[in-house]
Scaffold this active site. Structure first.
Site, PDB file in Angstrom:
ATOM      1  N   GLY A 192      65.371  67.134  26.902  1.00 50.55           N
ATOM      2  CA  GLY A 192      65.322  68.294  27.792  1.00 50.55           C
ATOM      3  C   GLY A 192      64.400  69.313  27.150  1.00 50.55           C
ATOM      4  O   GLY A 192      64.617  69.699  25.985  1.00 50.55           O
ATOM      5  N   PHE A 193      63.335  69.701  27.862  1.00 50.40           N
ATOM      6  CA  PHE A 193      62.373  70.618  27.258  1.00 50.40           C
ATOM      7  C   PHE A 193      62.179  71.840  28.166  1.00 50.40           C
ATOM      8  O   PHE A 193      61.081  72.349  28.328  1.00 50.40           O
ATOM      9  CB  PHE A 193      61.046  69.897  26.987  1.00 50.40           C
ATOM     10  CG  PHE A 193      60.293  70.475  25.814  1.00 50.40           C
ATOM     11  CD1 PHE A 193      60.839  70.453  24.539  1.00 50.40           C
ATOM     12  CD2 PHE A 193      59.042  71.054  25.989  1.00 50.40           C
ATOM     13  CE1 PHE A 193      60.151  70.987  23.457  1.00 50.40           C
ATOM     14  CE2 PHE A 193      58.344  71.589  24.920  1.00 50.40           C
ATOM     15  CZ  PHE A 193      58.906  71.559  23.649  1.00 50.40           C
ATOM     16  N   GLY A 194      63.298  72.296  28.755  1.00 50.90           N
ATOM     17  CA  GLY A 194      63.248  73.519  29.558  1.00 50.90           C
ATOM     18  C   GLY A 194      63.484  74.717  28.656  1.00 50.90           C
ATOM     19  O   GLY A 194      63.036  74.752  27.505  1.00 50.90           O
TER      20      GLY A 194
ATOM     21  N   LEU B 106      66.128  75.951  26.990  1.00 49.61           N
ATOM     22  CA  LEU B 106      66.773  75.745  25.694  1.00 49.61           C
ATOM     23  C   LEU B 106      66.002  74.764  24.828  1.00 49.61           C
ATOM     24  O   LEU B 106      65.897  74.961  23.613  1.00 49.61           O
ATOM     25  CB  LEU B 106      68.205  75.244  25.887  1.00 49.61           C
ATOM     26  CG  LEU B 106      69.203  76.270  26.405  1.00 49.61           C
ATOM     27  CD1 LEU B 106      70.595  75.671  26.444  1.00 49.61           C
ATOM     28  CD2 LEU B 106      69.198  77.532  25.564  1.00 49.61           C
TER      29      LEU B 106
ATOM     30  N   TYR C 235      53.651  71.538  28.215  1.00 50.63           N
ATOM     31  CA  TYR C 235      54.769  71.531  29.177  1.00 50.63           C
ATOM     32  C   TYR C 235      54.598  72.667  30.194  1.00 50.63           C
ATOM     33  O   TYR C 235      54.807  72.484  31.394  1.00 50.63           O
ATOM     34  CB  TYR C 235      56.106  71.676  28.440  1.00 50.63           C
ATOM     35  CG  TYR C 235      57.305  71.509  29.341  1.00 50.63           C
ATOM     36  CD1 TYR C 235      57.860  70.264  29.578  1.00 50.63           C
ATOM     37  CD2 TYR C 235      57.889  72.616  29.967  1.00 50.63           C
ATOM     38  CE1 TYR C 235      58.954  70.105  30.421  1.00 50.63           C
ATOM     39  CE2 TYR C 235      58.990  72.474  30.804  1.00 50.63           C
ATOM     40  CZ  TYR C 235      59.520  71.213  31.021  1.00 50.63           C
ATOM     41  OH  TYR C 235      60.596  71.070  31.863  1.00 50.63           O
TER      42      TYR C 235
ATOM     43  N   LYS D 227      79.269  72.555  28.960  1.00 50.19           N
ATOM     44  CA  LYS D 227      80.093  73.726  29.279  1.00 50.19           C
ATOM     45  C   LYS D 227      81.425  73.390  29.953  1.00 50.19           C
ATOM     46  O   LYS D 227      82.428  74.030  29.683  1.00 50.19           O
ATOM     47  CB  LYS D 227      79.281  74.668  30.174  1.00 50.19           C
ATOM     48  CG  LYS D 227      78.079  75.226  29.406  1.00 50.19           C
ATOM     49  CD  LYS D 227      77.710  76.607  29.810  1.00 50.19           C
ATOM     50  CE  LYS D 227      76.745  76.643  30.942  1.00 50.19           C
ATOM     51  NZ  LYS D 227      75.977  77.891  30.977  1.00 50.19           N
TER      52      LYS D 227
ATOM     53  N   ALA E  37      68.555  75.039  34.928  1.00 50.14           N
ATOM     54  CA  ALA E  37      69.827  74.298  34.909  1.00 50.14           C
ATOM     55  C   ALA E  37      70.991  75.228  34.572  1.00 50.14           C
ATOM     56  O   ALA E  37      72.053  75.164  35.194  1.00 50.14           O
ATOM     57  CB  ALA E  37      69.756  73.156  33.891  1.00 50.14           C
ATOM     58  N   THR E  38      70.768  76.113  33.599  1.00 49.53           N
ATOM     59  CA  THR E  38      71.829  77.049  33.215  1.00 49.53           C
ATOM     60  C   THR E  38      72.252  77.869  34.439  1.00 49.53           C
ATOM     61  O   THR E  38      73.455  78.023  34.707  1.00 49.53           O
ATOM     62  CB  THR E  38      71.317  77.992  32.102  1.00 49.53           C
ATOM     63  OG1 THR E  38      70.922  77.187  30.988  1.00 49.53           O
ATOM     64  CG2 THR E  38      72.379  78.973  31.662  1.00 49.53           C
TER      65      THR E  38
ATOM     66  N   GLU F  91      74.056  75.782  37.054  1.00 50.12           N
ATOM     67  CA  GLU F  91      75.422  75.469  36.614  1.00 50.12           C
ATOM     68  C   GLU F  91      76.314  76.709  36.682  1.00 50.12           C
ATOM     69  O   GLU F  91      77.514  76.606  36.936  1.00 50.12           O
ATOM     70  CB  GLU F  91      75.407  74.866  35.205  1.00 50.12           C
ATOM     71  CG  GLU F  91      74.827  73.452  35.211  1.00 50.12           C
ATOM     72  CD  GLU F  91      74.740  72.823  33.826  1.00 50.12           C
ATOM     73  OE1 GLU F  91      75.643  73.016  33.009  1.00 50.12           O
ATOM     74  OE2 GLU F  91      73.736  72.120  33.585  1.00 50.12           O
TER      75      GLU F  91
ATOM     76  N   HIS G 287      79.917  77.881  39.583  1.00 46.78           N
ATOM     77  CA  HIS G 287      81.231  78.506  39.344  1.00 46.78           C
ATOM     78  C   HIS G 287      81.512  79.625  40.338  1.00 46.78           C
ATOM     79  O   HIS G 287      82.605  80.195  40.327  1.00 46.78           O
ATOM     80  CB  HIS G 287      81.287  79.105  37.928  1.00 46.78           C
ATOM     81  CG  HIS G 287      81.316  78.089  36.822  1.00 46.78           C
ATOM     82  ND1 HIS G 287      82.470  77.470  36.395  1.00 46.78           N
ATOM     83  CD2 HIS G 287      80.332  77.581  36.053  1.00 46.78           C
ATOM     84  CE1 HIS G 287      82.196  76.637  35.411  1.00 46.78           C
ATOM     85  NE2 HIS G 287      80.899  76.693  35.186  1.00 46.78           N
TER      86      HIS G 287
HETATM   87  P1  NAD Z   1      66.265  73.752  32.127  1.00 49.60           P
HETATM   88  O1  NAD Z   1      66.482  73.560  33.574  1.00 49.60           O
HETATM   89  O2  NAD Z   1      65.444  74.919  31.669  1.00 49.60           O
HETATM   90  O3  NAD Z   1      65.570  72.429  31.498  1.00 49.60           O
HETATM   91  C1  NAD Z   1      66.094  71.162  31.686  1.00 49.60           C
HETATM   92  C2  NAD Z   1      65.146  70.138  31.032  1.00 49.60           C
HETATM   93  O4  NAD Z   1      65.746  68.854  31.146  1.00 49.60           O
HETATM   94  C3  NAD Z   1      63.768  70.047  31.692  1.00 49.60           C
HETATM   95  O5  NAD Z   1      62.786  69.881  30.696  1.00 49.60           O
HETATM   96  C4  NAD Z   1      63.881  68.766  32.527  1.00 49.60           C
HETATM   97  O6  NAD Z   1      62.611  68.130  32.722  1.00 49.60           O
HETATM   98  C5  NAD Z   1      64.776  67.929  31.629  1.00 49.60           C
HETATM   99  N1  NAD Z   1      65.437  66.840  32.353  1.00 49.60           N
HETATM  100  C6  NAD Z   1      66.124  66.914  33.515  1.00 49.60           C
HETATM  101  N2  NAD Z   1      66.563  65.678  33.868  1.00 49.60           N
HETATM  102  C7  NAD Z   1      66.128  64.827  32.899  1.00 49.60           C
HETATM  103  C8  NAD Z   1      66.237  63.420  32.705  1.00 49.60           C
HETATM  104  N3  NAD Z   1      66.888  62.645  33.564  1.00 49.60           N
HETATM  105  N4  NAD Z   1      65.661  62.880  31.603  1.00 49.60           N
HETATM  106  C9  NAD Z   1      64.999  63.650  30.707  1.00 49.60           C
HETATM  107  N5  NAD Z   1      64.871  64.980  30.840  1.00 49.60           N
HETATM  108  C10 NAD Z   1      65.432  65.552  31.925  1.00 49.60           C
HETATM  109  O7  NAD Z   1      67.700  73.730  31.396  1.00 49.60           O
HETATM  110  P2  NAD Z   1      68.347  74.857  30.462  1.00 49.60           P
HETATM  111  O8  NAD Z   1      68.534  76.101  31.269  1.00 49.60           O
HETATM  112  O9  NAD Z   1      67.585  74.904  29.184  1.00 49.60           O
HETATM  113  O10 NAD Z   1      69.828  74.291  30.208  1.00 49.60           O
HETATM  114  C11 NAD Z   1      70.117  73.080  29.531  1.00 49.60           C
HETATM  115  C12 NAD Z   1      71.627  72.900  29.421  1.00 49.60           C
HETATM  116  O11 NAD Z   1      72.174  73.805  28.454  1.00 49.60           O
HETATM  117  C13 NAD Z   1      72.406  73.160  30.700  1.00 49.60           C
HETATM  118  O12 NAD Z   1      73.269  72.085  30.937  1.00 49.60           O
HETATM  119  C14 NAD Z   1      73.196  74.400  30.419  1.00 49.60           C
HETATM  120  O13 NAD Z   1      74.433  74.473  31.076  1.00 49.60           O
HETATM  121  C15 NAD Z   1      73.409  74.296  28.925  1.00 49.60           C
HETATM  122  N6  NAD Z   1      73.728  75.606  28.347  1.00 49.60           N
HETATM  123  C16 NAD Z   1      74.820  75.703  27.526  1.00 49.60           C
HETATM  124  C17 NAD Z   1      75.185  76.934  26.982  1.00 49.60           C
HETATM  125  C18 NAD Z   1      76.366  77.049  26.067  1.00 49.60           C
HETATM  126  O14 NAD Z   1      76.598  78.135  25.535  1.00 49.60           O
HETATM  127  N7  NAD Z   1      77.144  76.011  25.823  1.00 49.60           N
HETATM  128  C19 NAD Z   1      74.447  78.076  27.300  1.00 49.60           C
HETATM  129  C20 NAD Z   1      73.321  77.953  28.107  1.00 49.60           C
HETATM  130  C21 NAD Z   1      72.980  76.705  28.628  1.00 49.60           C
END
Ligand code: NAD
Length: 340
Positions: free
Chosen positions: A23-25, A27, A68, A133, A199-200, A203, A207
């Site tokens: 995942g290279f978004g 986070l 990216y 989460k 995605a964050t 998600e 809720h």
């Molecule tokens: P984002 O949407 O910015 O990026 C998602 C990345 O995943 C993208 O690079 C996308 O191309 C890649 N991706 C999607 N499907 C894929 C697949 N099948 N194969 C390979 N890569 C794939 O996401 P984000 O906002 O950085 O969030 C990532 C996760 O972190 C989320 O699930 C979010 O809930 C979680 N998060 C957790 C906390 C915590 O405190 N626990 C806080 C914030 C976010």
């Protein structure tokens, strides 16, 4: 973009841990930046939805982030990028990586457990850390406990901010008490624009009253933007299904119904709408009722508070794995180690 001052760069140790980020978004990129100056870990691999990049000597992080940003996939990264519709599977097969941070969307709610099954099936051995989460998502991983153990994988789940840093802080704070009455987590997140963390935000929308994971997942970017227009960019959440509850229960701290999580996300302002904190209330052995409060600094971003702990748990996971300890653990059971 963060510029590295020479004193921030620590010389690489003889055998730095080879790290991959899936995942290279928002986070995933923040994770790459955090690793850049580290001596004990090197980012050698990263994957997104359409491709992956692998360089055994370490990825060029600035080039990875700009590629990216320009082309939406690491598959286009010069010399080490590969386009693929099966990027995770292909990367596992082709790269030599000690441990992965799974910065993937958990959409659908079964996605992370499916990724874990892919790792188990592939025969890969090493350490995995996620920032999951939802309670129900962690429950799916619990079912994989013995499969992970037999596969030689040490998997640490719920290792972001909440669950993660705040859950671990609650587990430490609980030690003052003979009985825990409540753990109340309240988070404030400020981001400049929602597109940086799609995605964050999806998600989080899941809720909101009237939404669930499937409806939020199905929303187009335009629909998300329209919803945020209506709320002035603010998402307010209470009584969320958050795995801090099951993690504290599994760690033997308190029943899950004593743990509550809520917060406010401002998707139009990097300033936090409120200070993120966890309040742990309990009774001491002398019969006194008291509350410990652990508050995160307002200047710390969501990315810092998620990715920092995730790597601390990766390092701890590596120490366990090298001692032959495999299977599933949560952020409330293991102390993260500081990555230099
Ligand atoms: P984002 O949407 O910015 O990026 C998602 C990345 O995943 C993208 O690079 C996308 O191309 C890649 N991706 C999607 N499907 C894929 C697949 N099948 N194969 C390979 N890569 C794939 O996401 P984000 O906002 O950085 O969030 C990532 C996760 O972190 C989320 O699930 C979010 O809930 C979680 N998060 C957790 C906390 C915590 O405190 N626990 C806080 C914030 C976010």
């Amino acid at each position: 973009m963060l510029k590295l001052e020479p004193e921030m760069i620590i010389e690489k140790t003889a055998n730095p841990i080879k790290v991959g980020v899936l995942g290279f978004g928002g986070l995933g990129q923040a994770a790459a930046r955090i690793l850049a100056p580290k001596g004990e870990m090197t980012l050698v691999a990263a994957a997104d939805h359409q491709g992956y990049a692998y360089d055994a000597t370490g990825l060029n992080i600035d080039a990875a982030i700009s590629t990216y940003g320009d082309r939406n996939s690491l598959g286009y990264l010069a010399n080490c990028g590969t386009l693929s519709n099966n990027s995770i599977q292909d990367l596992i097969r082709n790269a030599k990586v000690d441990c992965y941070f799974l910065a993937l969307p958990n959409l659908p709610n079964t996605f992370m457990a499916d990724v874990a099954k892919q790792f188990i099936k592939s025969g890969w051995q090493g350490v995995l850390v996620d920032a999951l989460k939802r309670t129900s998502a962690v429950e799916q991983l619990l079912e994989l406990q013995s499969d992970l153990q037999q596969a030689g994988i040490t998997y640490l789940t719920g290792c972001g901010a909440t669950p993660g840093l705040l859950t671990a802080a609650a587990a430490v704070a609980a030690q003052s008490y003979a009985e825990i009455h409540s753990v109340k987590i309240t988070f404030g997140v400020g981001i400049a624009n929602w597109e940086a963390y799609r995605a964050t935000i999806r998600e989080d929308i899941a809720h909101m009253p009237g939404y669930d994971v499937e409806t939020a997942r199905a929303m187009s970017d335009e629909e998300v933007a329209r919803l945020l227009d209506k709320t002035n960019g603010i998402i307010s959440l209470e009584n969320m299904e958050h795995a801090d509850d099951i993690m504290l229960e599994l760690a033997g701290i308190c029943d899950r119904d004593r743990v509550t999580v809520g917060g406010v996300v401002d998707t139009r302002n990097p300033k936090k709408p409120l200070s993120t904190n966890v309040k742990i209330t309990g009774r001491t052995f002398e019969g006194k009722i008291s509350t410990h409060t652990f508050t995160l600094g307002d200047e710390t971003s969501m990315a810092a508070n998620v990715c920092g702990p995730a790597f601390g748990y990766l390092k701890a996971g590596m120490a366990l794995n090298r001692r032959g300890i495999t299977g599933l653990f949560t952020a409330a059971e293991i102390m993260p180690q500081f990555v230099r």
